[in-house]
Design a protein around this motif. Structure first.
Motif, short mmCIF file in Angstrom:
data_model
loop_
_atom_site.label_atom_id
_atom_site.label_comp_id
_atom_site.label_asym_id
_atom_site.label_seq_id
_atom_site.Cartn_x
_atom_site.Cartn_y
_atom_site.Cartn_z
N TYR A 45 -15.30 55.52 -17.10
CA TYR A 45 -14.93 56.42 -18.20
C TYR A 45 -16.10 57.30 -18.62
N LEU A 73 -16.58 59.92 -16.10
CA LEU A 73 -15.50 60.92 -16.22
C LEU A 73 -15.79 61.86 -17.38
N LEU A 74 -16.20 61.27 -18.50
CA LEU A 74 -16.52 62.08 -19.68
C LEU A 74 -17.65 63.05 -19.38
N ILE A 91 -16.57 65.92 -17.22
CA ILE A 91 -15.80 66.93 -17.95
C ILE A 91 -16.68 67.70 -18.94
N MET A 92 -17.55 66.97 -19.60
CA MET A 92 -18.29 67.60 -20.70
C MET A 92 -19.48 68.44 -20.25
N LEU A 99 -16.45 72.50 -29.46
CA LEU A 99 -16.11 73.40 -28.35
C LEU A 99 -14.85 74.25 -28.56
N PHE A 146 -11.18 74.85 -26.25
CA PHE A 146 -11.55 74.22 -24.98
C PHE A 146 -11.78 72.72 -25.20
N MET A 198 -9.74 69.55 -23.80
CA MET A 198 -10.48 68.50 -23.10
C MET A 198 -10.15 67.13 -23.72
N ILE A 231 -8.39 63.85 -22.00
CA ILE A 231 -8.94 62.48 -21.98
C ILE A 231 -7.89 61.48 -22.45
#
Lengths: 382, 537
Positions: A5, A8-9, A12-13, B473, B476, B480, B484
């Protein structure tokens, strides 16, 4: 699992944080909300004027807007060119500009005659500006327009935009946007039409259409003559036609026309440009000044009269475009280019258009007498 | 002569001296009497205390019986075991019980009373007691020495015959303080039935049995908790529930290794796949009708002694949006209600975040009039949009949390104070914009539209996560954050069932049945439950 996780975060971030420009946090009430912009030439200088929203607290009392709500204040700035004028304006405002709420951009006649292209390109390049903003040419100085106290709307720009939007929805006007103008400007052979406004009897009025050639104003079309343009260009034209009575010459038939189908067919025969305009209309009899009985024969006559009236208006506009303005502001070039792309490349469109033959075929079907005919029952149920 | 002398000598003492001497004697007697009284009082007090707490004092019993000896060796004076000693037909009998767990009326009337009335010539023994004297239905004979204490601690009465070291009797005289079946507190419905589970596991099982009279209904019982020895029942229908899921649940329950289980929530924690999963993988059911409906679907119901909530496994995300009210009225009403619930869930999750995104980042997406109206509404607010919304959301959460614990008679007052302070006063003071009040109020109301409160809690956490993402953000970040959440939703499973079924993996038939919610149209049970018997009708 947790590691998965977290990865993954991060995936994405991280790109978000590194690549995007989302750090532009700025509250709406901390911006200078521009409602309209006026551009004029005064004493050889660019006059940059307009309206900015005056944000009063909702619960405040006793301000000029009658206790809270939205008001506007006018601004004036001058400069040798647009940039200087803009810089002069920026020097006196408390917050950064927000142009996304701008409703109209108003050009003076003198500025429009020089060319509105610079300002349109400015709008095209500034992200904030909506490309659907309404461009307008004013007979009077924009500064004079902005000084007028508008009772019927929030501000001058709101009034002009709402007025044009309403007329367009009713099928009685056209609503060009900056985006359309810029797009049409790319086809150098066609002209543009934008609303023409001015002060009449102390209030702002829609006076007709301004004709632009290469984004320079070349003339105007009076409001009473704009029906032909609306028939040719509006998405769903719906114009009232008044016709004299058939038997009683003092009578008047008021008919509301609405477009069913419109086709432009172009051809190029023996070095001559031929444009066929075929239009089908439905019409409704609104009322007669004095009730006169009708029958199928009279209806046919009425239909012919309406068709002739529409045809006359269209022909008049085409004639103006060919002779008076020497400019294809209806945009027939777009149709010809699409239908005959090879020929279009070879010919001189301006020259061909000037000598083009137009064939206007109008069909009108009166389908609704609006219960005004006293003989309707005997007519349809005999 | 001597006698006379003596007499004369005594006669010589003055009367006052005699009185003084008598007074001294009396005083010394009084002092002695007071000491005796004091010691007696202490003894009586201690005896009273003991009799109140423990009845007869177990340690004082002199016997060689191994069962009693065993308990005496273990017994802690604070354990609270009472002993009733009886001498009947030349036999010594002991009844061991805990007063707080025993129905004493039953004990006296059907156990001690008949024993004391025994007047036959034959000597008393276990068989006679069991078969002829004790007037109770649940009496068993046992011989395991180590189980005596367990029986007593559970609330049974243990009857020991002094000279019998082979066997003893165990009589069910359990009395548990319980409340009657009441309306559900957390699973509110308009039309649905109102019999909710209580803390008594037997009552709860009887409610299930009352509704499902199927011989295939299985009740698997086990004890969990080293010290609490809590009864846990796993209820399912043998030919409907998937045996794989049943085995998983039973295995997980049997593997619980802890000293005490007091509530369903504690069992729920042990059943989770992953401690870090956001969404609940088991349902908490308060109403017996809902539990029965789940059992009929092929699910497994777990009842825990001492808890008025049952656990349902497996559970999917969409099932949290179903209410028993959907069974009533027209099918279309149920469809509309479900749609409203999903819209409400989305609004609860995202309204505040969308407000931040629009006001602080993307106000150009608004039509000009709205943009201006929004700017005007925020004209006096000193905080930025993120702080403003965060303050309001925290205030709302405080109100929500406090409203759970506020005594009922002052609840409305506090509610009004909260509404005035947070609503009107904050706006009047120019601290918060009216739009934020509308948004937070609306989103809080939305949270109560969802029938199952259990799924609201993850939404509460994720709402703040979305707020922070959007605050940093903009739109966006909002997108996001939503991604999640959806990734988390679709990647979870509940006892092997995809959590987002029937949407992911997509199953049209199950989805249609879920949306329509009409039993007459849904002839099959949900496919994702993989039930051996999947036909309803």
């Amino acid at each position: 699992m947790t590691k998965k996780y977290v990865s993954l975060l991060l995936v994405i971030m991280l790109p978000t944080l590194l690549l995007t420009g989302c750090w532009d946090y700025h509250d709406i009430n901390m911006t200078n909300i521009s409602i309209s912009t006026g551009v004029d030439i005064v004493n050889g200088q660019i006059e940059y004027t307009g309206e900015v929203a005056k944000i009063a607290p909702a619960q405040a009392k006793g301000n000029e807007n009658g206790g809270g709500g939205i008001g506007v204040y006018n601004f004036y700035a001058y400069g040798k060119d647009l940039e200087q004028a803009r810089a002069a304006f920026d020097a006196g405002v408390p917050y950064p500009h927000f142009l996304g709420a701008a409703r109209a951009v108003i050009f003076s006649t003198s500025y429009a005659k020089q060319s509105i292209a610079p300002y349109l390109h400015r709008i095209a390049q500034i992200n904030d500006y909506r490309k659907t903003i309404l461009p307008v040419i004013s007979r009077d100085h924009p500064a004079e327009l902005f000084k007028l106290k508008v009772e019927s709307d929030i501000s001058v720009a709101f009034l002009i935009e709402d007025m044009m939007s309403s007329l367009t929805k009713q099928g009685k006007a056209i609503y060009p946007t900056v985006g359309h103008l810029l797009s049409d400007d790319d086809i150098k052979t066609i002209g543009e039409l934008i609303p023409y406004v001015g002060i009449e009897e102390g209030s702002i009025k829609y006076l007709g259409l301004a004709v632009l050639k290469n984004l320079k104003m070349v003339g105007t079309i009076n409001l009473k003559d704009t029906s032909g343009v609306v028939y040719l260009l509006a998405k769903k034209p719906s114009i009232t036609e008044n016709l004299p009575g058939i038997e009683n010459k003092n009578n008047t038939f008021s008919l509301l026309t609405s477009l069913k189908k419109r086709t432009f067919n172009t051809d190029y025969v023996d070095g001559k440009l031929i444009i066929n305009i075929d239009m089908n209309f439905d019409a409704t009899l609104n009322y007669q000044y004095y009730t006169e009985s009708t029958d199928e024969k009279k209806l046919k006559v009425l239909e012919d009269l309406v068709a002739q009236s529409i045809q006359g208006k269209i022909i008049k506009i085409i004639a103006m475009s060919q002779k008076e303005f020497d400019c294809d502001f209806i945009g027939f070039a777009k149709y010809f280019r699409a239908q005959h792309p090879l020929i279009y490349r070879k010919i001189n469109w301006e020259e061909s258009y000037r000598n083009a033959d137009f064939f206007v075929n109008i069909q009108v079907n009166i389908h609704n007498l609006n219960l005004a005919d006293p003989n309707a029952r005997t007519l349809y149920f005999k | 002569m001597n006698n006379d002398k003596k007499k004369s000598k005594s006669d010589l003492c003055s009367p006052s001296e005699n009185i003084e001497e008598k007074l001294r004697d009396l005083r010394s007697m009084l002092t002695h009497a007071r000491e005796i009284e004091k010691s007696t009082q202490t003894l009586v007090h201690s005896l009273q205390e003991r009799s109140i707490n423990y009845g007869s004092y177990l340690q004082q019993i002199k016997t060689e019986n191994k069962f009693i000896k065993n308990i005496q060796q273990l017994e802690n004076p604070n354990m609270g075991i009472s002993v009733k000693r009886m001498s009947v037909a030349r036999k010594q009998l002991f009844v061991l019980y805990i007063q707080e767990l025993t129905n004493r009326e039953m004990l006296s009337q059907f156990l001690i009373g008949p024993i004391l009335k025994y007047d036959q010539a034959a000597p008393l023994d276990i068989d006679i007691l069991h078969n002829s004297i004790i007037n109770l239905d649940d009496v068993t004979v046992d011989s395991a020495k180590e189980k005596t204490l367990d029986y007593i601690l559970k609330g049974y009465s243990v009857i020991i015959v002094d000279d019998n070291e082979e066997e003893y009797l165990v009589a069910n005289t359990i009395k548990i303080e319980k409340r009657t079946t009441q309306s559900p507190e957390i699973e509110q419905t308009l039309w649905g039935s109102r019999d909710a589970f209580t803390e008594n596991i037997n009552s709860n099982l009887s409610l299930i049995r009352y509704r499902i009279k199927d011989p295939s209904l299985i009740i698997y019982k086990c004890l969990i908790g080293e010290r609490t020895k809590t009864n846990v029942a796993v209820v399912y229908i043998d030919d409907i529930a998937n045996q794989e899921y049943v085995n998983k649940v039973i295995k997980k329950i049997n593997s619980i290794n802890t000293d005490g289980i007091l509530e369903t929530g504690m069992v729920q924690k042990f059943l989770l796949n992953n401690t870090f999963d956001l969404f609940p993988q088991t349902g908490l059911i308060e109403k017996s009708a809902t539990a029965c409906q789940c059992i009929l679907e092929g699910k497994i119901c777990i009842l825990v002694e001492g808890s008025n909530l049952s656990l349902i496994a497996p559970k999917t995300f969409f099932e949290f949006f179903v209410s028993s009210d959907d069974n009533y009225g027209y099918m279309y009403l149920g469809i509309l209600a479900k749609l409203l619930r999903f819209i409400s869930a989305f609004c609860y999750l995202s309204l505040s975040s969308l407000y931040i995104a629009i006001v602080a980042f993307h106000f150009d997406i608004l039509p000009p009039q709205y943009a201006l109206a929004m700017a005007v509404s925020r004209a006096t607010v000193p905080f930025n949009a993120f702080t403003e919304v965060l303050i309001m959301e925290i205030a709302t959460e405080i109100l929500r949390e406090s409203s759970i614990r506020i005594p009922k008679n002052i609840g409305p007052t506090i509610g009004i104070v909260g509404a005035i302070v947070i609503g009107q006063a904050a706006v009047s003071a120019g601290l918060i914009s009216p739009l934020v009040i509308i948004i937070t109020s609306l989103s809080t109301m939305c949270s109560f539209v969802i029938p199952d409160n259990l799924v609201i809690n993850p939404f509460r956490i994720m709402k703040f996560m979305l707020l922070v993402f959007t605050g940093i953000l903009g739109l966006f970040g909002f997108t996001m954050g939503l991604n999640i959440i959806f990734i988390n939703l679709v990647s979870q499973s509940s006892f092997g069932i995809p959590y987002f079924s029937p949407l992911a993996p997509f199953n049209f038939s199950d989805l249609k049945n879920f949306i329509l919610g009409d039993l007459t149209l849904a002839k099959k049970r949900p496919g994702f439950l993989k039930t051996p018997d999947n036909t309803r009708l």
